[in-house]
Design an enzyme around this catalytic site. Structure first.
Site, mmCIF file in Angstrom:
data_model
loop_
_atom_site.group_PDB
_atom_site.id
_atom_site.type_symbol
_atom_site.label_atom_id
_atom_site.label_comp_id
_atom_site.label_asym_id
_atom_site.label_seq_id
_atom_site.Cartn_x
_atom_site.Cartn_y
_atom_site.Cartn_z
ATOM 1 N N HIS A 305 0.847 -0.850 -0.177
ATOM 2 C CA HIS A 305 -0.126 0.068 0.066
ATOM 3 C C HIS A 305 0.463 1.061 0.049
ATOM 4 O O HIS A 305 2.157 1.095 1.298
ATOM 5 C CB HIS A 305 -1.315 0.143 1.332
ATOM 6 C CG HIS A 305 -1.524 1.353 2.009
ATOM 7 N ND1 HIS A 305 -0.788 2.154 2.424
ATOM 8 C CD2 HIS A 305 -2.671 2.071 0.985
ATOM 9 C CE1 HIS A 305 -1.842 3.091 2.308
ATOM 10 N NE2 HIS A 305 -2.884 2.966 1.356
ATOM 11 N N ASN A 306 0.547 1.950 -0.410
ATOM 12 C CA ASN A 306 1.179 3.702 -0.987
ATOM 13 C C ASN A 306 2.922 3.130 -0.969
ATOM 14 O O ASN A 306 3.792 3.738 0.124
ATOM 15 C CB ASN A 306 0.817 4.692 0.134
ATOM 16 C CG ASN A 306 -0.308 5.460 -0.638
ATOM 17 O OD1 ASN A 306 -1.149 4.829 -0.732
ATOM 18 N ND2 ASN A 306 -0.614 6.096 0.940
ATOM 19 N N GLU A 335 1.871 -0.327 -4.962
ATOM 20 C CA GLU A 335 0.595 1.289 -5.416
ATOM 21 C C GLU A 335 1.436 2.353 -6.208
ATOM 22 O O GLU A 335 2.574 2.505 -5.683
ATOM 23 C CB GLU A 335 -0.004 1.175 -4.412
ATOM 24 C CG GLU A 335 -1.346 2.098 -4.313
ATOM 25 C CD GLU A 335 -2.332 2.777 -3.765
ATOM 26 O OE1 GLU A 335 -3.704 3.117 -4.147
ATOM 27 O OE2 GLU A 335 -1.884 2.449 -1.985
ATOM 28 N N ASP A 337 0.293 6.494 -7.243
ATOM 29 C CA ASP A 337 -0.726 7.848 -6.415
ATOM 30 C C ASP A 337 -0.110 8.603 -7.713
ATOM 31 O O ASP A 337 1.150 9.556 -7.215
ATOM 32 C CB ASP A 337 -0.923 8.524 -5.352
ATOM 33 C CG ASP A 337 -1.869 7.567 -4.653
ATOM 34 O OD1 ASP A 337 -2.393 6.565 -5.646
ATOM 35 O OD2 ASP A 337 -2.228 7.639 -3.794
ATOM 36 N N HIS A 350 1.258 11.324 -1.625
ATOM 37 C CA HIS A 350 0.341 11.175 -1.358
ATOM 38 C C HIS A 350 -0.469 11.793 -1.170
ATOM 39 O O HIS A 350 0.098 13.593 -0.089
ATOM 40 C CB HIS A 350 0.486 10.835 0.213
ATOM 41 C CG HIS A 350 -0.851 10.406 0.637
ATOM 42 N ND1 HIS A 350 -1.023 9.496 1.648
ATOM 43 C CD2 HIS A 350 -2.148 9.330 0.284
ATOM 44 C CE1 HIS A 350 -2.045 9.268 2.341
ATOM 45 N NE2 HIS A 350 -2.966 9.093 1.679
ATOM 46 N N GLU A 384 -3.268 4.883 -9.106
ATOM 47 C CA GLU A 384 -4.258 5.756 -8.516
ATOM 48 C C GLU A 384 -4.252 7.023 -9.232
ATOM 49 O O GLU A 384 -3.131 8.214 -9.264
ATOM 50 C CB GLU A 384 -4.531 5.718 -7.009
ATOM 51 C CG GLU A 384 -4.003 4.980 -6.135
ATOM 52 C CD GLU A 384 -6.161 4.504 -6.598
ATOM 53 O OE1 GLU A 384 -6.356 5.282 -6.618
ATOM 54 O OE2 GLU A 384 -6.085 3.527 -6.336
#
Length: 768
Positions: A305-306, A335, A337, A350, A384
Site C-alpha cells: 500500500h502506498n 501502488e 498515486d 500522497h 491511482e
C-alpha cells in the site's frame, strides 16, 4: 580469534587498502554531508568510522548486515547532489531489512571503486559461508568484544565480562573451572583454540545428548539403522527416511571415517538439528512447489500500500527506494498515486499531504529494473490516477517506452478469455490496474483510432457512474480535502483513452453488493475495499465474499486513520479469500510478521495458492462460522530450550534477559489463540523450559504459527527478543530448531529455540 576467518578471506589489494582506512563524505541529506574516516577492521567483517584518522572510532556496520552495494548514479540522494559531487565518486551501501541506506562519496573515482569492489567481494564471501564458518565468525566477533585490551588473549576477568555480554549468568566458581580446563597452556589466559574449547564447554547441549543416547546403542554414535529409526519415528520423514539418512550423514558428519561407515557422531547429529534440514520450516516448501497455472483469483498476492512512502502517510518521504524494497522482498502488487507535476512531468506522492514528491518516470524505471529480480511472476501496477489528460498521455509514453515488452497491452492471445490468466502465463509481465472507459470485449472488437474515441468519451464517463465513485473514494480514502469538494469535482480530469487501453485484466470498479457484482461485473473487473468495509462484509456475508473471491480479484487497503503507516492483521481478510491485502511494508511488527510468514513459502515468489475450499465457486465455507470440518488437528509443542538469545538492552552491560516463549496461532477466529511458557531467570545463552503446549485447530489450512521470545518484565509489557512465523502447512514435525528473526525480519543468527512438534488428526487433549 580473527584467524578463524582470515585464513579463508580472499587476499585482495582493495581489502588491504580498506583496512588502512580512508576519508569519505557521509551524506544523509542535501544539507547533511560530513567527512568521516572509514576503516575495515582486521577481521574483514566490520567497518568502523571516526571523525578523523586516529580519532575515537565506533562500529558503522557489519558485512553480514549488507545486502548489496550500488553505484552513485543509482542513488536518488546522490543524483540530487550531482553538481556538488561527481556521481562516479559516490556509492550506496544497502542493508538487509528496513535499515536506511548509507550514501558515501569518496575523494576519487579510484577510491570509490576500491570500496565498492571490496565491499561486494566481502558480501559475496559472507553469502557463501557455510554453517561452520558462521559459527567461527560468531565466535570471532565475541572474542573481539571480550578482548578489551585487544592483545589477542583473554584473562578470566575479561571472560567474566564476556559472559555478561553473551547473556550468561554463571556461578563464578564454575566459570573459573571451565576457564582452567580450557587453559591447556596454563598461561592464565585463553588464546585462539583454547577459547574455542571454552566456548564448546559452555554450549554443551545435554537435552540433545539425551535424545542422541535414546537412539544410540553405545551412546557414541548413531548407526545408519539407528538414524533411520530416529528420522522415521521422531521426525516423521516416512518412506524416504533411509535415503535421507545417507544424505544427511554425508552432509553433516564431520569425520571422514564416519561418512565412510555411514555413522553419525554427536557433533554430526547436532549439526543436522541446527541446519536447514533440522529446521521447523519444511524444505520442500522453500522452492516454488505449488501449481502456478490456475487463475490469478486463486492466489494470495503479496501486495503493498502506498509503496512510494518510506515513512508515515502525512509528512513521510516518498522515494523510489520504497519500490525497490517492496519488489525485492517479493511484493507483486505496488501502488502508484500520480498527480500533475511541474514541467509537464507527472509526479508521485500522497495527495493533499506534506509527503515529498518523486517523478512517475523514475518509478516506472525502478519497476523495470527490479520487477523480476526476486520473482518471475507478474507485477501489478495499481494506478491511482489524478492527472490531467495531457499528463496521462505522458504517463502512457513512460509506461510503454520504459517497460517495453514487459508491459502487457492486450490479452495473451488476442482473444476474449473466459477467466483470469494464471501467474505462469503472465511470467515477466507488468499489468496495469486502473479505470477503463470500455469493456475488454469492446477493446478486442474494435481497433479504433484515439480521435474516433474522443466524441464519445463524455458519454462513457456518464454511463459509468461507478468509475466516478471509485475515483472519488480512492482519491479521498486517506486524507481530508484541502479545497471544497464540489469545486474540485468541477475540474476533475477525464480518463485518457490510451491510458484506458493499457488496462487489460484489472479494470477498477466500485463495489455495490455481491449480487450486483454477479449480475453486472466481469471476471477482469476488480474492486477495492477499505479494511473496515471488508471486515464488515466478512461478518455480514462471509460465504458470499468467499465465493466472490473465487472468480474476481479483491484488493483491501488500510484505513485512512492509519496516518502513522501502521498495519492491520491480514489473516482476517485471507480467511475470506481476499487476494490483494495491501500492507504498509515499511512498518515492521506483528502484522508484517504474519504477512511475511505466509509469503515465506513457494520460493518467496509473491503468489501463494489458496486452500481448495477458497477456490471452489460452490464453496459453503464461512470464515466466521466454519462448519465442523473433518480436517481439524491437534498440535502438541514441547518448548525445550533456547540458544544464544540476543540482549534486549544492549546499552547496559550487566543486564541479562529472563526469556519466555509465546506460541501464537492465527487463523479463523476460533483458532486464533496463544500460550506461554514460564520465564527462565537471567539466562539468554542456553535457557531450558521443557514445557508442553497443546492447541486444537479447526482449519489448519488457514493457520499460521508465530513463535515469539520475550524478555519477562513484571512491571511492563515483556520486551521483544525475536520471532519466527510460518504457515501450518509448511511445519515439520519432530525435534526442530526455530531460527529467530529480528523485529525487522532479519536473521538473529545463531539465536534459536529448540522444540518438539507433533500433530494429530482430529480434536483431542485439553481446551487451549
Amino acid at each position: 580469534m580473527a584467524f578463524l576467518l582470515q585464513g579463508r578471506l580472499p587476499v585482495n589489494q582493495d581489502l588491504l587498502l580498506m583496512q588502512k582506512g580512508m576519508s569519505m563524505r557521509k551524506v544523509r541529506s542535501k544539507n547533511w554531508k560530513k567527512l568521516r574516516y572509514f576503516r575495515l577492521q582486521d577481521d574483514g567483517m566490520t567497518v568502523w568510522h571516526a571523525r578523523q584518522a586516529g580519532g575515537s572510532a565506533k562500529p558503522s556496520f557489519s558485512i553480514s548486515d549488507v545486502e548489496t552495494v550500488r553505484e552513485g548514479h543509482e542513488s536518488e540522494l546522490l543524483r540530487s547532489l550531482a553538481e556538488e559531487f561527481p556521481l562516479e565518486q559516490g556509492f550506496t551501501v544497502v542493508f538487509h531489512g528496513r535499515r536506511s541506506n548509507l550514501d558515501l562519496v569518496a575523494n576519487s573515482v579510484d577510491e570509490a571503486r576500491i570500496w565498492m569492489q571490496g565491499l561486494q567481494l566481502l558480501v559475496d564471501f559472507v553469502t557463501s559461508m557455510d554453517q561452520q564458518e558462521w559459527q567461527d565468525q560468531w565466535l570471532s566477533d565475541w572474542f573481539q568484544r571480550g578482548d578489551k585490551n585487544q592483545d589477542g588473549r583473554m584473562t578470566f576477568q575479561e571472560v567474566q565480562r564476556l559472559l555478561r555480554l553473551m547473556n550468561v549468568e554463571m556461578d563464578q566458581e564454575y566459570a573459573f573451572q571451565l576457564f582452567q580446563t580450557a587453559d591447556t597452556s596454563q598461561s592464565g589466559t585463553l588464546e585462539g583454540e583454547e577459547f574455542v574449547q571454552f566456548y564448546k564447554a559452555l554450549t554443551k547441549r545435554p537435552e540433545v545428548q539425551e535424545i542422541f543416547e535414546n537412539f544410540s546403542a553405545d551412546g557414541q554414535k548413531l548407526t545408519l539403522l539407528e538414524f533411520v529409526d530416529f528420522l522415521r519415528e521422531e521426525q516423521k520423514e516416512g518412506d524416504h527416511a533411509s535415503d535421507l539418512a545417507l544424505e544427511l550423514i554425508d552432509r553433516y558428519e564431520p569425520s571422514e571415517s564416519g561418512k565412510l561407515w555411514h555413522v553419525l557422531s554427536m557433533d554430526g547429529f547436532l549439526s543436522y538439528l541446527c541446519s536447514k534440514d533440522g529446521d521447523i520450516f519444511n524444505p520442500t516448501c522453500r522452492p516454488i512447489y505449488q501449481d502456478m497455472t490456475q487463475p490469478l483469483s486463486h492466489y494470495y498476492i503479496n501486495s503493498s500500500h502506498n509503496t512510494y512512502l518510506v515513512g508515515d502517510q502525512l509528512c513521510g518521504q516518498s522515494s523510489v527506494e520504497g519500490y525497490i524494497r517492496a519488489l525485492k522482498r517479493g511484493c507483486r502488487c505496488v501502488e502508484v498515486d500520480i498527480w500533475d507535476g511541474p514541467s509537464g512531468e507527472p509526479i508521485v506522492y500522497h495527495g493533499h499531504t506534506l509527503t515529498s514528491r518523486i517523478l512517475f518516470k523514475d518509478v516506472v524505471a525502478t519497476v523495470a529494473q527490479y520487477a523480476f529480480q526476486t520473482s518471475d511472476y507478474p507485477v501489478i501496477l495499481s494506478l491511482e490516477n489524478h492527472c490531467s489528460w495531457e499528463q496521462q498521455q505522458i504517463m502512457v509514453q513512460h509506461l510503454t517506452e520504459i517497460l517495453g515488452e514487459l508491459l502487457l497491452r492486450t490479452t495473451l492471445d488476442g482473444l476474449l478469455p473466459t477467466q483470469l490468466p494464471s501467474p505462469e502465463e503472465l511470467r515477466r509481465k507488468v499489468l496495469v490496474k486502473g479505470k477503463k472507459l470500455r469493456t475488454l470485449e469492446e477493446d478486442l472488437e474494435e481497433e479504433e483510432e484515439e480521435e474516433e474515441l474522443e466524441p464519445e468519451l463524455e458519454g462513457e464517463q456518464e454511463d459509468e457512474p461507478e468509475l466516478e465513485a471509485q475515483f472519488e473514494s480512492e482519491s479521498q480514502k486517506l486524507s481530508p480535502r484541502s479545497k471544497d469538494k464540489k469545486k474540485e469535482k468541477k475540474f476533475k480530469p477525464s480518463l485518457c483513452p490510451s491510458l484506458s487501453a493499457l488496462v487489460v485484466y484489472l479494470k477498477s470498479v466500485s463495489f455495490h453488493s455481491f449480487t450486483h457484482s454477479r449480475e453486472h461485473y466481469r471476471f477482469y473487473e476488480i474492486s477495492s475495499f477499505s479494511e473496515t468495509k471488508a471486515k464488515s462484509l466478512i461478518k455480514e456475508a462471509g460465504n458470499e465474499f468467499v465465493q466472490h473471491n473465487v472468480w474476481q480479484l479483491s484488493r483491501v487497503y488500510p484505513s485512512g486513520l492509519r496516518t502513522d503507516s501502521s498495519n492491520y492483521n491480514p489473516q482476517e481478510l485471507w480467511n475470506a479469500g481476499c487476494q490483494m491485502v495491501a500492507m504498509n511494508v515499511q512498518t515492521a511488527g506483528l502484522e508484517m510478521d504474519i504477512h511475511d510468514g505466509l509469503f515465506r513459502q513457494n520460493g518467496g515468489c509473491g503468489y501463494v495458492l489458496k486452500p481448495d475450499f477458497l477456490r471452489d465457486a460452490q464453496s459453503s465455507f464461512h470464515p466466521e462460522r466454519p462448519i465442523s470440518p473433518c480436517k481439524a488437528q491437534t498440535l502438541i509443542i514441547q518448548v525445550i530450550s533456547g540458544q544464544q538469545l540476543p540482549k534486549v538492552n544492549k546499552t547496559k552491560e550487566g543486564s541479562i534477559v529472563d526469556p519466555l516463549v509465546r506460541v501464537e496461532i492465527f487463523g479463523i477466529r476460533p483458532d486464533t489463540t496463544y500460550q506461554e511458557t514460564n520465564y527462565v531467570e537471567n539466562n539468554g545463552f542456553n535457557p531450558y523450559w521443557g514445557q508442553t503446549l497443546c492447541f486444537r485447530v479447526l482449519v489448519p489450512e488457514l493457520a499460521l504459527l508465530r513463535f515469539v521470545v520475550k524478555d519477562y518484565d513484571w512491571k511492563s509489557r515483556h520486551d521483544f527478543v525475536g520471532q519466527y512465523t510460518l504457515p501450518w502447512t509448511c511445519m515439520k514435525q519432530g525435534y526442530r530448531h526455530i531460527h529467530l528473526l529480528s523485529k525487522d525480519g532479519t536473521s538473529l543468527q545463531p539465536a534459536s529455540i529448540f522444540v518438539h512438534i507433533c500433530t494429530r488428526e482430529g480434536l483431542e487433549g485439553d481446551e487451549s
